[in-house]
Design an enzyme around this catalytic site. Structure first.
Site, PDB file in Angstrom:
ATOM      1  N   GLU A  87       0.812  -1.208   0.000  1.00 54.64           N
ATOM      2  CA  GLU A  87       0.000   0.000   0.000  1.00 54.64           C
ATOM      3  C   GLU A  87       0.849   1.262   0.000  1.00 54.64           C
ATOM      4  OE1 GLU A  87      -3.215   2.540  -0.035  1.00 54.64           O
ATOM      5  OE2 GLU A  87      -3.227   0.370  -0.327  1.00 54.64           O
ATOM      6  N   GLU A  88       1.905   1.302   0.818  1.00 54.83           N
ATOM      7  CA  GLU A  88       2.626   2.556   1.043  1.00 54.83           C
ATOM      8  C   GLU A  88       3.949   2.675   0.290  1.00 54.83           C
ATOM      9  OE1 GLU A  88       0.788   4.570   2.108  1.00 54.83           O
ATOM     10  OE2 GLU A  88      -0.582   3.666   3.528  1.00 54.83           O
ATOM     11  N   SER A  90     -11.302  10.057   1.951  1.00 57.63           N
ATOM     12  CA  SER A  90     -10.096   9.526   2.577  1.00 57.63           C
ATOM     13  C   SER A  90      -9.413  10.629   3.383  1.00 57.63           C
ATOM     14  CB  SER A  90      -9.167   8.935   1.507  1.00 57.63           C
ATOM     15  OG  SER A  90      -8.155   8.157   2.087  1.00 57.63           O
ATOM     16  N   ASP A 116     -13.511  -1.929   3.765  1.00 60.02           N
ATOM     17  CA  ASP A 116     -12.349  -1.088   3.478  1.00 60.02           C
ATOM     18  C   ASP A 116     -11.128  -1.641   4.220  1.00 60.02           C
ATOM     19  OD1 ASP A 116     -10.484   0.956   3.131  1.00 60.02           O
ATOM     20  OD2 ASP A 116     -11.995   2.540   3.258  1.00 60.02           O
ATOM     21  N   HIS A 143     -12.195   0.697  -0.129  1.00 60.60           N
ATOM     22  CA  HIS A 143     -11.934   2.128   0.007  1.00 60.60           C
ATOM     23  C   HIS A 143     -12.498   2.938  -1.158  1.00 60.60           C
ATOM     24  CE1 HIS A 143     -10.043   5.450   2.017  1.00 60.60           C
ATOM     25  NE2 HIS A 143      -9.263   5.745   1.004  1.00 60.60           N
TER      26      HIS A 143
END
Length: 727
Positions: free
Chosen positions: A193-194, A591, A666, A698
């Site tokens: 994800e990051e 978000s 999510d 999400h």
């Protein structure tokens, strides 16, 4: 108040188009594809630089093909492979060549895991023999051909395997892989994800070794989500998710030598994160990037795979944090190009093979926003930047010494480039606020136009029949900074009337919403709101990107403080305009934007009367380690930074109308954020509206979900921002 117009000429052509328009944009049209743009299929430049390959799919026959095209003529040269020739492949959805282009991996039956990760059935197609080989009977991850196409490495159930295509033998490289415990060769959830990558293994240049990462997530806390599904009983989905301040997976680097069948762990001194690995051109040398937990010190290492000697090539330090990128490029002699913010702006640097700085290639009060590559023969570096203003993008060429700079694109707006393998050509994708994407072929030498490929003229002609309001760009002077802004007014705007104001924003670190590019789905929706009589505006405040390091990193350890101050101040400034009603001001976001809109409604309750928050973070304590700690450090170190900007801690400040929306599935910003916000508001006895979309992630999409969501938001805004008009 000072509002400085930008690009006002863009608005005139649209205003002229708007004369006599009668049709209104509808939500149904936005989500049924009416306003979709035509584009080029994703192309892969062939090594000869004269041709490129494209994946084509015939919807009527359900047949996939990989076809070769000539750059200059755009004519089809040949079909390399077609699914029609093979009974075992109904069609394939992606393809990847080996380095020597002798083999192609074809993907079928692909299913998503998280944002980037996929499982699928994969085949290898031999271009010369036209033979097809299935890599594994099971669904696997990230198959990757060796440079000569003789072998395939892949991951199955968290273990790394190698298939020898000539011997038809499969070797299991690792044996300790276990779900929610040990991962070999692919990343865990938070890395994916990051740090935005999944494949955590790489072949060296001669195919004799594979470097791979191993994750031990056995001590990472587990998160669970209820999945409601269609059956009688729901079930829980469990996965490892390290929240801010909690334990991360232990990560190690290993090198597997195929000839000996041996794996050796590389001693990097117990690194906290390993966000990138990349082999150099020399087959025995591997580059590795490590980060400390605070992510303010990055070390680029060289690993000698023969003797496992580790040496430092360069170190990047920052008082706040160091961003990870994919701009590292090794030249023929293993000197390399790198990007850094060390002088206050993101620029290109050239180092020799030992990591000694040779020179800074680009410099100035602007940002390099994309690095396209280096032409060794012509000594030219190709890149994209904001030299023509932070809301624009242009493509440039420059020598590695920093001279002979040339702007290759000619029109103001957003220009993206895709270069041929030998840098003879590039395909430019251009758009701006009034021009849908235009695709053109150019010579890389000077940017000369070779051929127009697609201009979306049908869409532009169709939009002439619709009521359409221009996006007016300007800057707004707020808290000592000139902030980029756009505003959309009703097509029948009357300056003698008062209109409600709706701010749209995201505001996350390094982001940008005010950009001179073609419309997205939210822009079309904003047109609907403008047609109803709402002025929509967007302001990129402090903490957003492309205006230098200091502007972006001012929010360090204080996410939700300066960004909120800027949105509240912008709303107050704009409310002083004679045509804006200060008693009807709203804000919305998704978000990070939902975190912002919630905070603005609470902390700015004397300014905002309405807010919509979709999938918001409501406490950074609930979000993952890598993203959150990069900007906030840990909750143990920075409790006040986490809590003073968390709307959970001041629900009693709610005075306006509030709509809170989340998807229960999510896996990124967990619905826990919204549930805790609901509980806080209930205990403060504050009334609000909310909606939960079962099992949606999400993005909250699928079927009619987006249409339902935007209908709900539209009705909410009309009811609460236009209510004085209805009284």
């Amino acid at each position: 108040m000072k509002i400085v117009p930008l690009l006002s000429f863009l608005c005139l052509s649209v205003m002229q188009l708007a004369i006599g328009q009668q049709k209104q944009i509808s939500l149904e049209e936005i989500y049924d594809g009416t306003f979709g743009t035509e584009g080029l299929e994703v192309l892969n430049s062939m090594d000869n630089g004269k041709q490129y390959s494209v994946l084509n799919f015939n919807r009527s026959s359900r047949v996939s093909t990989v076809d070769l095209y000539n750059y200059e003529t755009q004519e089809k040269v040949e079909t390399l492979v077609t699914s029609a020739d093979f009974d075992e492949i109904p069609y394939f959805t992606s393809y990847e060549f080996s380095d020597d282009e002798s083999k192609v991996i074809l993907a079928t039956e692909v299913e998503p895991i998280f944002r980037h990760s996929r499982l699928g059935i994969y085949y290898v197609y031999d271009v010369e023999s036209k033979e097809l080989t299935r890599i594994s009977e099971q669904k696997i991850q990230e198959p990757s051909l060796s440079p000569d196409g003789s072998k395939v490495a892949y991951v199955f159930e968290n273990n790394l395997y190698v298939l020898d295509l000539q011997a038809s033998e499969t070797t299991q490289v690792t044996n300790d892989g276990k779900i929610n415990s040990i991962i070999n060769g692919v990343t865990d959830w938070v890395y994916e994800e990051e740090f935005a990558f999944v494949k955590a293994f790489e072949w060296n240049s001669d195919g004799s070794r594979i470097a791979f990462l191993r994750f031990d997530e056995s001590r990472v806390p587990e998160f669970s989500m209820d999945v409601f599904g269609q059956e009688l009983y729901p079930y829980q989905y469990r996965f490892k998710y390290p929240k801010a301040g909690e334990e991360n997976a232990g990560v190690s680097l290993n090198i597997y030598q195929l000839k000996k069948g041996e794996t050796t762990k590389v001693d990097l001194g117990d690194p906290y994160y390993i966000p990138r690995i990349k082999w150099r051109n020399h087959p025995q040398h591997l580059s590795v990037q490590t980060l400390n937990r605070h992510q303010n010190k990055l070390v680029l290492y060289d690993v000698n795979a023969k003797n496992m000697k580790v040496s430092v090539l360069l170190t990047e330090k920052d008082d706040a944090y160091v961003d990870i990128h994919d701009n590292l490029t090794f030249l023929a002699d293993d000197s390399f190009i790198w990007t850094s913010e060390r002088d206050g702006y993101n620029h290109l640097y050239l180092y020799n093979e030992d990591g000694e700085l040779m020179n800074q290639i680009t410099k100035g009060p602007w940002e390099v926003t994309a690095y396209y590559g280096y032409d060794q023969e012509e000594d030219r570096v190709y890149y994209q930047s904001t030299e023509n203003g932070s809301i624009n993008r242009d493509v440039y060429a420059i020598s590695s010494g920093g001279g002979d700079k040339l702007r290759l694109t000619k029109q103001d707006g957003t220009n993206l480039a895709d270069f041929s393998a030998d840098f003879t050509y590039f395909i430019n994708t251009f758009s701006n606020a009034v021009t849908p994407p235009v695709y053109t072929l150019h010579l890389a030498e000077d940017g000369e136009l070779v051929k127009e490929l697609e201009d979306n003229s049908e869409l532009k002609d169709m939009l002439k029949d619709y009521e359409f309001s221009p996006k007016d760009f300007s800057t707004l002077s707020i808290n000592g900074n000139d902030l980029n802004m756009w505003m959309v007014k009703p097509a029948d705007f009357d300056p003698s009337k008062e209109y409600p104001l709706l701010l749209f924003q995201y505001s996350g670190p390094g982001s940008q919403q005010v950009a001179n590019r073609w419309m997205g789905t939210n822009d079309y929706w904003h047109q609907i709101l403008a047609a109803k009589g709402i002025i929509v505006a967007c302001v990129d405040g402090r903490g957003t990107g492309l205006k230098g390091r200091d502007f972006k990193k001012v929010t360090y350890q204080e996410l939700g403080k300066y960004e909120v101050e800027d949105q509240i101040a912008a709303a107050k400034e704009l409310s002083e305009l004679p045509y804006i009603d200060p008693a009807r001001t709203g804000i919305w976001g998704w978000s990070y934007g939902g975190f912002m809109s919630t905070n603005c409604l609470l902390k700015g309750n004397d300014t905002f009367e309405m807010a919509v928050a979709v999938a918001p973070v409501t406490s950074w304590r609930f979000y993952d380690t890598i993203y959150t700690e990069r900007y906030m450090r840990t909750p143990q170190e920075n409790a006040s930074g986490y809590d003073e900007n968390s709307p959970l801690n001041y629900p009693e400040l709610l005075e306006g109308d509030y709509l809170l929306v989340h998807g229960s599935g999510d896996d990124n910003v967990h619905v826990q954020n919204t549930m805790r916000m609901i509980e806080a508001l209930v205990q403060a006895n504050k009334q609000f509206d909310w909606a939960i979309y079962p099992d949606r992630n999400h993005g909250i999409h699928g079927g009619n979900t987006r249409l339902h969501l935007y209908t709900k938001m539209t009705d909410f805004m009309i009811e609460n921002l236009l209510k004085t008009d209805n009284q």
